[in-house]
Scaffold this motif. Structure first.
Motif, mmCIF file in Angstrom:
data_model
loop_
_atom_site.group_PDB
_atom_site.id
_atom_site.type_symbol
_atom_site.label_atom_id
_atom_site.label_comp_id
_atom_site.label_asym_id
_atom_site.label_seq_id
_atom_site.Cartn_x
_atom_site.Cartn_y
_atom_site.Cartn_z
ATOM 1 N N LYS A 60 34.405 39.367 48.386
ATOM 2 C CA LYS A 60 35.717 38.949 47.888
ATOM 3 C C LYS A 60 36.625 38.566 49.051
ATOM 4 O O LYS A 60 36.343 38.873 50.214
ATOM 5 C CB LYS A 60 36.383 40.091 47.103
ATOM 6 C CG LYS A 60 35.585 40.614 45.934
ATOM 7 C CD LYS A 60 35.478 39.592 44.827
ATOM 8 C CE LYS A 60 34.617 40.100 43.676
ATOM 9 N NZ LYS A 60 34.437 39.073 42.638
ATOM 10 N N ASN A 61 37.745 37.943 48.701
ATOM 11 C CA ASN A 61 38.808 37.794 49.690
ATOM 12 C C ASN A 61 40.015 38.587 49.208
ATOM 13 O O ASN A 61 40.125 38.928 48.022
ATOM 14 C CB ASN A 61 39.162 36.325 49.940
ATOM 15 C CG ASN A 61 39.822 35.670 48.746
ATOM 16 O OD1 ASN A 61 40.973 35.977 48.410
ATOM 17 N ND2 ASN A 61 39.119 34.751 48.096
ATOM 18 N N ALA A 62 40.925 38.866 50.122
ATOM 19 C CA ALA A 62 42.029 39.769 49.836
ATOM 20 C C ALA A 62 42.970 39.248 48.761
ATOM 21 O O ALA A 62 43.731 40.029 48.182
ATOM 22 C CB ALA A 62 42.802 40.043 51.121
ATOM 23 N N PHE A 63 42.947 37.940 48.476
ATOM 24 C CA PHE A 63 43.889 37.358 47.519
ATOM 25 C C PHE A 63 43.272 37.172 46.135
ATOM 26 O O PHE A 63 43.905 36.604 45.251
ATOM 27 C CB PHE A 63 44.401 36.012 48.038
ATOM 28 C CG PHE A 63 45.104 36.133 49.360
ATOM 29 C CD1 PHE A 63 46.339 36.740 49.447
ATOM 30 C CD2 PHE A 63 44.520 35.660 50.520
ATOM 31 C CE1 PHE A 63 46.987 36.876 50.659
ATOM 32 C CE2 PHE A 63 45.158 35.785 51.747
ATOM 33 C CZ PHE A 63 46.400 36.397 51.810
ATOM 34 N N SER A 64 42.053 37.647 45.937
ATOM 35 C CA SER A 64 41.408 37.488 44.640
ATOM 36 C C SER A 64 42.082 38.382 43.600
ATOM 37 O O SER A 64 42.633 39.444 43.917
ATOM 38 C CB SER A 64 39.919 37.836 44.732
ATOM 39 O OG SER A 64 39.752 39.213 45.015
ATOM 40 N N ASN A 65 42.021 37.960 42.350
ATOM 41 C CA ASN A 65 42.574 38.768 41.260
ATOM 42 C C ASN A 65 41.886 40.123 41.175
ATOM 43 O O ASN A 65 42.514 41.135 40.851
ATOM 44 C CB ASN A 65 42.426 38.031 39.931
ATOM 45 C CG ASN A 65 43.442 36.910 39.772
ATOM 46 O OD1 ASN A 65 44.336 36.755 40.595
ATOM 47 N ND2 ASN A 65 43.308 36.135 38.711
ATOM 48 N N GLU A 66 40.578 40.142 41.451
ATOM 49 C CA GLU A 66 39.835 41.391 41.367
ATOM 50 C C GLU A 66 40.363 42.419 42.359
ATOM 51 O O GLU A 66 40.552 43.596 42.026
ATOM 52 C CB GLU A 66 38.341 41.155 41.620
ATOM 53 C CG GLU A 66 37.654 40.333 40.552
ATOM 54 C CD GLU A 66 37.704 38.842 40.832
ATOM 55 O OE1 GLU A 66 37.093 38.079 40.069
ATOM 56 O OE2 GLU A 66 38.360 38.433 41.819
ATOM 57 N N MET A 67 40.621 41.988 43.599
ATOM 58 C CA MET A 67 41.089 42.940 44.601
ATOM 59 C C MET A 67 42.542 43.351 44.347
ATOM 60 O O MET A 67 42.925 44.483 44.634
ATOM 61 C CB MET A 67 40.934 42.364 46.012
ATOM 62 C CG MET A 67 39.497 42.080 46.421
ATOM 63 S SD MET A 67 38.288 43.321 45.857
ATOM 64 C CE MET A 67 38.921 44.835 46.553
ATOM 65 N N GLN A 68 43.344 42.437 43.797
ATOM 66 C CA GLN A 68 44.705 42.815 43.419
ATOM 67 C C GLN A 68 44.671 43.888 42.329
ATOM 68 O O GLN A 68 45.417 44.867 42.382
ATOM 69 C CB GLN A 68 45.484 41.590 42.930
ATOM 70 C CG GLN A 68 46.851 41.905 42.336
ATOM 71 C CD GLN A 68 47.854 42.453 43.346
ATOM 72 O OE1 GLN A 68 47.535 42.655 44.518
ATOM 73 N NE2 GLN A 68 49.067 42.696 42.897
ATOM 74 N N LEU A 69 43.757 43.726 41.366
ATOM 75 C CA LEU A 69 43.664 44.682 40.273
ATOM 76 C C LEU A 69 43.202 46.050 40.776
ATOM 77 O O LEU A 69 43.805 47.088 40.457
ATOM 78 C CB LEU A 69 42.696 44.166 39.213
ATOM 79 C CG LEU A 69 42.686 44.969 37.917
ATOM 80 C CD1 LEU A 69 43.865 44.564 37.044
ATOM 81 C CD2 LEU A 69 41.388 44.753 37.159
ATOM 82 N N GLU A 70 42.160 46.070 41.595
ATOM 83 C CA GLU A 70 41.603 47.349 42.020
ATOM 84 C C GLU A 70 42.504 48.079 43.018
ATOM 85 O O GLU A 70 42.586 49.305 43.008
ATOM 86 C CB GLU A 70 40.201 47.141 42.588
ATOM 87 C CG GLU A 70 39.216 46.701 41.516
ATOM 88 C CD GLU A 70 37.776 46.712 41.966
ATOM 89 O OE1 GLU A 70 37.320 47.743 42.493
ATOM 90 O OE2 GLU A 70 37.106 45.677 41.808
ATOM 91 N N SER A 71 43.184 47.333 43.892
ATOM 92 C CA SER A 71 44.119 47.991 44.801
ATOM 93 C C SER A 71 45.363 48.456 44.044
ATOM 94 O O SER A 71 45.969 49.471 44.409
ATOM 95 C CB SER A 71 44.503 47.058 45.956
ATOM 96 O OG SER A 71 44.935 45.806 45.489
ATOM 97 N N SER A 72 45.728 47.754 42.967
ATOM 98 C CA SER A 72 46.828 48.216 42.112
ATOM 99 C C SER A 72 46.425 49.488 41.371
ATOM 100 O O SER A 72 47.252 50.374 41.145
ATOM 101 C CB SER A 72 47.214 47.131 41.100
ATOM 102 O OG SER A 72 47.727 45.986 41.745
ATOM 103 N N LEU A 73 45.154 49.582 41.018
ATOM 104 C CA LEU A 73 44.659 50.784 40.353
ATOM 105 C C LEU A 73 44.782 52.008 41.257
ATOM 106 O O LEU A 73 45.039 53.121 40.789
ATOM 107 C CB LEU A 73 43.203 50.566 39.932
ATOM 108 C CG LEU A 73 42.526 51.658 39.110
ATOM 109 C CD1 LEU A 73 43.309 51.970 37.839
ATOM 110 C CD2 LEU A 73 41.095 51.237 38.767
ATOM 111 N N ALA A 74 44.628 51.801 42.558
ATOM 112 C CA ALA A 74 44.775 52.914 43.503
ATOM 113 C C ALA A 74 46.179 53.511 43.452
ATOM 114 O O ALA A 74 46.372 54.687 43.782
ATOM 115 C CB ALA A 74 44.458 52.443 44.921
ATOM 116 N N ARG A 75 47.167 52.723 43.017
ATOM 117 C CA ARG A 75 48.550 53.182 42.963
ATOM 118 C C ARG A 75 48.890 53.925 41.671
ATOM 119 O O ARG A 75 49.978 54.496 41.557
ATOM 120 C CB ARG A 75 49.516 51.999 43.097
ATOM 121 C CG ARG A 75 49.428 51.252 44.392
ATOM 122 C CD ARG A 75 50.542 50.225 44.519
ATOM 123 N NE ARG A 75 51.856 50.850 44.576
ATOM 124 C CZ ARG A 75 52.994 50.187 44.791
ATOM 125 N NH1 ARG A 75 52.956 48.872 44.948
ATOM 126 N NH2 ARG A 75 54.135 50.824 44.841
#
Length: 365
Positions: A157-172
């Motif tokens: 993935k790259n850092a700007f993908s929707n998938e990484m935004q979703l999973e890093s948001s889940l960490a919060r």
């Protein structure tokens, strides 16, 4: 296979052999550890207290120094910057430069150093083992099916993908939200496992039309209803803070696998270290308070997920490719690396106290 390294040139020869004997187009990523640790887990997995408070770690750091994150555009970038400043996260530091990994394997520690290698293509046997441990034996077909190679890469993935935004948001998200979220996600995996066995088809084949399908008798209708509940909506709203166009949809098959993530170089240090991250997925059992789970099991499952992207000996799928630097050779290798420009001043270019200490030691030693 375990390789013993005594000199930099010896190490470079071994890396060249690895690359020259590899399938065309394969990418490798390196991680150096300065001791023979029992695992390669990221810092947030090193205690139950840290993992239980992953959301608090993230949010407290964000509130403590908001100006530090002014240039961050996504939650993943914020998470990466927190990792950069040594906050415990679920990110594992890796590098595309094998010499950087060698530096980290030799820079300290009172035991042998180690360099591990990762790739952005999975070991399907390791992925199958992880899914089977959960009882989802058929789910492996979602990742080995033709759709994976035609349309999607779950593991890079790259850092700007929707998938990484979703999973890093889940960490919060707080524990209560994660608990309800993963109950629904795990129900999806159980449903998909049955669907594959009964229908001999894959959910991923219909992913792009699934969310628009109004059929109330759809096999996966429970999941479609789940994404309209508060835990999912709360997660989607968090993702939309950075990406307003984010749609209220997700692919659960993303959540269970590790990913190699390419990031924007946010500092000279990241640039010099050729830094990237291995994102360790959520295990999910740790958030279910109805399960009296041994935390050692969570650690084992997290390590199993990392091992999906580990490089193994082609002649022995149970033996990782690993470079061992015996303790007695660490100092001489560090000196060789310094002659090649790989020293603390290069690795930590923004840390002026390290530079001063490096210059001082040139004349003391």
């Amino acid at each position: 296979m375990i390789h013993e390294i005594k000199t930099v040139s010896n190490y470079i020869e071994e890396i060249e052999k690895l690359i020259n004997n590899s399938p065309k187009g394969r990418n490798y990523y390196y991680r150096g550890q300065d001791n023979n640790f029992k695992n390669t887990l990221p810092a947030v997995f090193r205690s139950r207290e840290l993992l239980d408070n992953e959301d608090n770690l993230f949010n407290d750091f964000l509130m403590a120094d908001p100006q530090l994150f002014e240039k961050c555009r996504t939650n993943f970038e914020r998470l990466a910057l927190m990792q950069h400043f040594h906050l415990p996260t679920r990110l594992l530091d890796i590098s595309t430069n094998p010499l950087v990994a060698l530096f980290f394997a030799t820079k300290g520690g009172n035991g042998n150093g180690e360099v591990y290698i990762y790739k952005d293509q999975p070991n399907f046997n390791k992925l199958r083992d992880m899914l089977s441990l959960k009882g989802w034996n058929n789910l492996i077909k979602e990742y080995t099916g033709k759709v994976l190679f035609n349309y999607h890469n779950y593991f890079k993935k790259n850092a700007f993908s929707n998938e990484m935004q979703l999973e890093s948001s889940l960490a919060r998200q707080p524990m209560t939200v994660k608990n309800a979220f993963f109950q629904a996600i795990n129900h999806f995996y159980e449903t998909d496992d049955r669907y594959i066995a009964e229908k001999h088809s894959l959910w991923s084949y219909s992913y792009f039309s699934y969310f628009e399908d109004e059929n109330p008798n759809h096999y996966f209708n429970d999941f479609k209803q789940a994404i309209k509940t508060v835990p999912f909506l709360q997660l989607f709203d968090e993702a939309k803070r950075d990406i307003p166009s984010f749609k209220n949809k997700l692919n659960p098959l993303e959540l269970i696998v590790p990913k190699i993530v390419r990031i924007k170089r946010m500092s000279r240090r990241m640039e010099n270290q050729h830094g990237m991250f291995l994102f360790v997925p959520f295990i999910s059992d740790e958030y279910d308070k109805s399960i009296n789970i041994d935390y050692a099991k969570v650690e084992r499952q997290a390590q199993m997920s990392i091992d999906i992207l580990s490089l193994y000996n082609p002649d022995n799928e149970e033996e990782k490719e690993k470079y061992i630097i015996p303790f007695q050779y660490k100092q001489s290798i560090l000196e060789e690396l310094s002659q090649l420009g790989i020293d603390e001043g290069f690795i930590y270019p923004d840390d002026h106290s390290r530079k001063a200490n490096l210059i001082k030691n040139r004349y003391l030693n």
